[in-house]
Each structure stands twice: as structure tokens, then as C-alpha cells.
Motif scaffolding. Sequence first.
Motif, mmCIF file in Angstrom:
data_model
loop_
_atom_site.group_PDB
_atom_site.id
_atom_site.type_symbol
_atom_site.label_atom_id
_atom_site.label_comp_id
_atom_site.label_asym_id
_atom_site.label_seq_id
_atom_site.Cartn_x
_atom_site.Cartn_y
_atom_site.Cartn_z
ATOM 1 N N ILE A 261 -0.801 2.422 39.363
ATOM 2 C CA ILE A 261 -0.312 1.798 38.123
ATOM 3 C C ILE A 261 1.184 2.046 38.051
ATOM 4 O O ILE A 261 1.636 3.200 38.030
ATOM 5 C CB ILE A 261 -0.995 2.391 36.874
ATOM 6 N N THR A 262 1.969 0.980 38.025
ATOM 7 C CA THR A 262 3.421 1.124 38.024
ATOM 8 C C THR A 262 4.045 0.055 37.132
ATOM 9 O O THR A 262 3.350 -0.727 36.489
ATOM 10 C CB THR A 262 3.977 1.034 39.460
ATOM 11 N N LYS A 270 3.433 2.219 31.564
ATOM 12 C CA LYS A 270 2.568 2.425 32.728
ATOM 13 C C LYS A 270 1.685 3.656 32.565
ATOM 14 O O LYS A 270 0.494 3.638 32.925
ATOM 15 C CB LYS A 270 3.401 2.544 34.001
ATOM 16 N N THR A 271 2.227 4.756 32.019
ATOM 17 C CA THR A 271 1.433 5.974 31.859
ATOM 18 C C THR A 271 0.339 5.777 30.818
ATOM 19 O O THR A 271 -0.804 6.206 31.003
ATOM 20 C CB THR A 271 2.341 7.149 31.457
ATOM 21 N N GLN A 272 0.675 5.131 29.723
ATOM 22 C CA GLN A 272 -0.335 4.834 28.709
ATOM 23 C C GLN A 272 -1.456 3.981 29.303
ATOM 24 O O GLN A 272 -2.646 4.216 29.044
ATOM 25 C CB GLN A 272 0.313 4.094 27.542
ATOM 26 N N LEU A 393 0.861 -4.024 38.017
ATOM 27 C CA LEU A 393 2.226 -3.991 37.497
ATOM 28 C C LEU A 393 2.200 -4.166 35.989
ATOM 29 O O LEU A 393 1.772 -5.204 35.476
ATOM 30 C CB LEU A 393 3.056 -5.099 38.154
ATOM 31 N N VAL A 394 2.640 -3.138 35.269
ATOM 32 C CA VAL A 394 2.683 -3.161 33.810
ATOM 33 C C VAL A 394 4.034 -3.706 33.359
ATOM 34 O O VAL A 394 5.081 -3.223 33.796
ATOM 35 C CB VAL A 394 2.441 -1.757 33.227
ATOM 36 N N THR A 395 4.010 -4.699 32.492
ATOM 37 C CA THR A 395 5.244 -5.245 31.923
ATOM 38 C C THR A 395 5.154 -5.154 30.400
ATOM 39 O O THR A 395 4.073 -5.252 29.826
ATOM 40 C CB THR A 395 5.433 -6.719 32.331
ATOM 41 N N ARG A 396 6.293 -4.961 29.759
ATOM 42 C CA ARG A 396 6.313 -4.856 28.298
ATOM 43 C C ARG A 396 6.854 -6.143 27.703
ATOM 44 O O ARG A 396 7.934 -6.620 28.073
ATOM 45 C CB ARG A 396 7.173 -3.678 27.846
ATOM 46 N N ALA A 397 6.079 -6.714 26.798
ATOM 47 C CA ALA A 397 6.489 -7.962 26.147
ATOM 48 C C ALA A 397 7.803 -7.772 25.404
ATOM 49 O O ALA A 397 8.035 -6.736 24.775
ATOM 50 C CB ALA A 397 5.399 -8.428 25.182
ATOM 51 N N ASN A 398 8.675 -8.766 25.514
ATOM 52 C CA ASN A 398 9.981 -8.784 24.839
ATOM 53 C C ASN A 398 10.939 -7.730 25.381
ATOM 54 O O ASN A 398 11.962 -7.452 24.740
ATOM 55 C CB ASN A 398 9.819 -8.605 23.324
ATOM 56 N N GLN A 399 10.637 -7.142 26.538
ATOM 57 C CA GLN A 399 11.543 -6.170 27.141
ATOM 58 C C GLN A 399 11.744 -6.465 28.623
ATOM 59 O O GLN A 399 12.889 -6.583 29.081
ATOM 60 C CB GLN A 399 11.007 -4.753 26.964
ATOM 61 N N THR A 400 10.656 -6.550 29.381
ATOM 62 C CA THR A 400 10.753 -6.840 30.806
ATOM 63 C C THR A 400 11.286 -8.249 31.013
ATOM 64 O O THR A 400 10.894 -9.178 30.319
ATOM 65 C CB THR A 400 9.376 -6.709 31.479
ATOM 66 N N ARG A 401 12.169 -8.413 31.997
ATOM 67 C CA ARG A 401 12.784 -9.714 32.251
ATOM 68 C C ARG A 401 12.245 -10.338 33.543
ATOM 69 O O ARG A 401 11.746 -9.645 34.431
ATOM 70 C CB ARG A 401 14.306 -9.582 32.319
ATOM 71 N N ASP A 402 12.386 -11.665 33.597
ATOM 72 C CA ASP A 402 11.888 -12.406 34.752
ATOM 73 C C ASP A 402 12.439 -11.846 36.057
ATOM 74 O O ASP A 402 11.697 -11.646 37.022
ATOM 75 C CB ASP A 402 12.292 -13.885 34.643
#
Length: 464
Positions: A261-262, A270-272, A393-402
Motif C-alpha cells: 500500500i503506497t 496510505k497508512t490509514q 496506489l492511494v490518492t487523496r481527492a483534491n490534493q493528488t495531481r494528475d
Amino acid sequence: MELQQYLKIFRDYWRSIVATLLLVVAAVAGYTVLQTPVYNASASVFVIVESGETAGELSQGASYAERQVQSFVQVTETAVVLQPVIDELGMDTTPKALAGRISVTSPNSTSLISVSVSGTDPSEIAELTDAVAASLVTTVNELSPTTMEGQGLVRATVIDPAVVPLSPSAPKPLTNLVLGLMLGALLGYGQALLRSVLDTRIRTTADLEEISSTPVLATIGHVNANAKPSEQHAHAEAYRRLRTNISFIGLGGERRSSLVITSTMPGEGKTQTSVNLAKVLAQSGDSVLLIDADLRRPQVAARLGLDSELGLADVLTRRGTLADLTIPAMSNLWVLPAGTVPPNPSELLGSKAMESLLQVAEREFDHVIIDTPPVLPVTDATILASRTGGAILVTRANQTRDAQVEATLETLETGSAEVVGFVLNDVSVSALNDRYGYYSEYSSSGNRTDSSRKKVSVRPRHEL
């Protein structure tokens, strides 16, 4: 772009759209109020042909009236017509300046000439309009051809004198308001559309699907301490959905049972995700080993309230065994903390000792969940993902970019690591309700999927 996407843009940026609309309307209203009222008066002049004694004279006058009426229109704005008006009214201006206030037109195929004058004083412009029309009549009569006896063949007559206007022609408050609303709506939505195009942050699963064909395994909502029971249940249900989707992609079957998990960068959850995924897997009755392989900023033990003094780093350096340092966290769930923070995390994670540990763990546990550092800052996750069943792959909405997602996928692919799916984390509750609107109803029914499942014990573990 589909209608649904336009509606989504409006929903995401409705505050700025409304603000822009109100700002434009306010500016138009202010401009309208500050404008000086302008009045307009007009008079009509008709050009007619006098009867001649012969057919030739009649034809000559008629032809002149039809062909030269446009010339009369132009003549109206010259000094020959306007200078007498200036002299008559005692105006302190020039013919050229006065011509700027006058509008002279003639409908096609007619002998009518319309003279209009604008200004701020209704009585003054009515008087000025009549004076210009009268001067035009005099000029036309002077310039028209004559018979042999000196009688003019063409004559101009004022048929509709000017009247004092009772209301201003400008500004037009209602027209300006309608135009302001239209302009404000256009500018408001335009700026929202531009912001949407320029904003490369991941917001929805559709954004991830545009980047890669890799499936989105779960959408995790944002839940705070004051979350409603329905929201908390939806949050838990999202992790159960993740567990189900993992089984669909063959983990523990065709694939190796270990899973990394990364994320792209720190702070994406990712840890959560690792901790909660390990819990729901254990709740289903499977034996689970959760390994904290983030040897730079370990957090798993702290999240679970466990001792982290010894752990993975100590197993890899032969200062302990997997059996000795693994901590039971709940039924069917064991945790291997990061342990002593080493100076060379990448070398340890890429060592033969780590490969041996993974082989033993995969034999003894149904699932091995490995929390790793983000991909872009360091190589740790790429090294481990290439030695396991794949990476989520964990991405955060409204933070991670394309661009970050694309760079992460490229890095993992270069390192021979497979991304088995995405997790979109921290999605707004409203977005989740749109996607999973049945959660509230389902939660209120009191159904639970895991509470009655039978727990099984883990098989005996071998020492590493």
C-alpha cells in the motif's frame, strides 16, 4: 464534454459562479446609475417632386429625388446645413462638433429623411432638431434643379416635427440588467470552466480513469469525529468494498498474497488505508499480517497503539525473528512494526533477508499488507512492490495531481512493479452520496456483514 460534466463543474464552483454573476450585475447597475440621462428627439423630412409642364421635367425631378436622397443625408451633416443652425440658435460650437450629435438616416427606396439629435436637455434638443430639419429643407430647395422659368423641381417638407421627449433614451436599466445577467452568467461559468481545466487535482474516479486503465478499487469518504452513523457506516463499507475487490483481482490466489500500500506523496492516507484494510480482512476470518515497511516515518504501531521499539528492521538485521517481534492486534490480525529506524532503508528492503521474510509471511498468512513510503520521494515502495503481488496506489481527492499519478505509475512500471488498483481517499460526503446513495438506507436497516463471521486462528509460524 458531456452535460453531466458541465453540471459537475457548476456544482464544484457554484460559489465563484454566483459571486462573479453578482459582481458583474452590481457593476452594470452602478454604471447605469452613474450615467447621465440622454434624451433623443427626431424629425422627418419628405422629399417631393414638383409637377412640371412636360413629361421630361417630371421625369427629371423624380429621378433626382430617388437617386440623390442619400446625398441629402450626407449634406445634412455639413456646414451648409449646420452653420445656419448655429447662427440662428447662437450656439458656441462648430459644424463638425454639432454633426457628432446628429444622426441622419433614410430608409431604403424611400424619400424620407430622419433627423435625430441627442442631448441632456429635452427642450434644447427638440428645438435643435427642428432647426436642423428646417435648414435641411432650405438647403434641398436651394440645391434642387430648376425649370427654364426658375421653378425648383424638387422640394423638401418637414412632415413630422420634433417633440420634447418625456423619458431618456439612455441609460436603459432593464436592458442593462438583462445584459448584465447574461454577461455575469457567461463570465461566471467561463471562469469556472477555465479553473476546472487548469486544476489538475484528482477529484473523482473519472479523473483516475482518464489517466490509467487500472481499476479504482474503492472510494473512501472524508469522516470526522462528528460524523453521522450513516457516514461512519459508509466509511466502513468502503473498506469492505476494497476487501471484496481485492479478492476479485486474484490476490491470495493467482497472485502472491502480499500487497504493498503506497501513495504518490506523503499525506495521502496510505497508512490509514493499510490499517483499515488489514482490519476488514481480519474481520472476514482470514489471517492477516500488517507490516510497517515505512522505515523512514513509521506510523502503523502508533495508529494501533502498539509498541514499536522492535520490528521489521530488527528482523532484517537478525536481531529478532518474525515469530518473536510480530504483535497480535486483534483476532486474526498480527502487526510487524517498523522497529529501529535504520540509516539505509532502501538497502534493507531490497535485501535477500526481506525476500525471505516475504516468502515465510506469505506461507503463514492469508494476506500480507505492507505499508511503504510514497513512491516519488524514495525508491522503497518500488523495490517492495516488485517483490510482492502488486501495489495499491492511494490518492487523496483534491490534493493528488494528475502529473504525480502519471509519474508514480511510470516509476513503478520502470521498477517492474504492477499497480493492481487505485484507492481514492478523502472524498467529500456529498460526492459519496451521489455515488452510493443507498448507504444511509442500508445503514438504518441494521444489517452488518462481518460481525457474525467465524474467526479462525492463524497457522503456526516458522522462524525466519
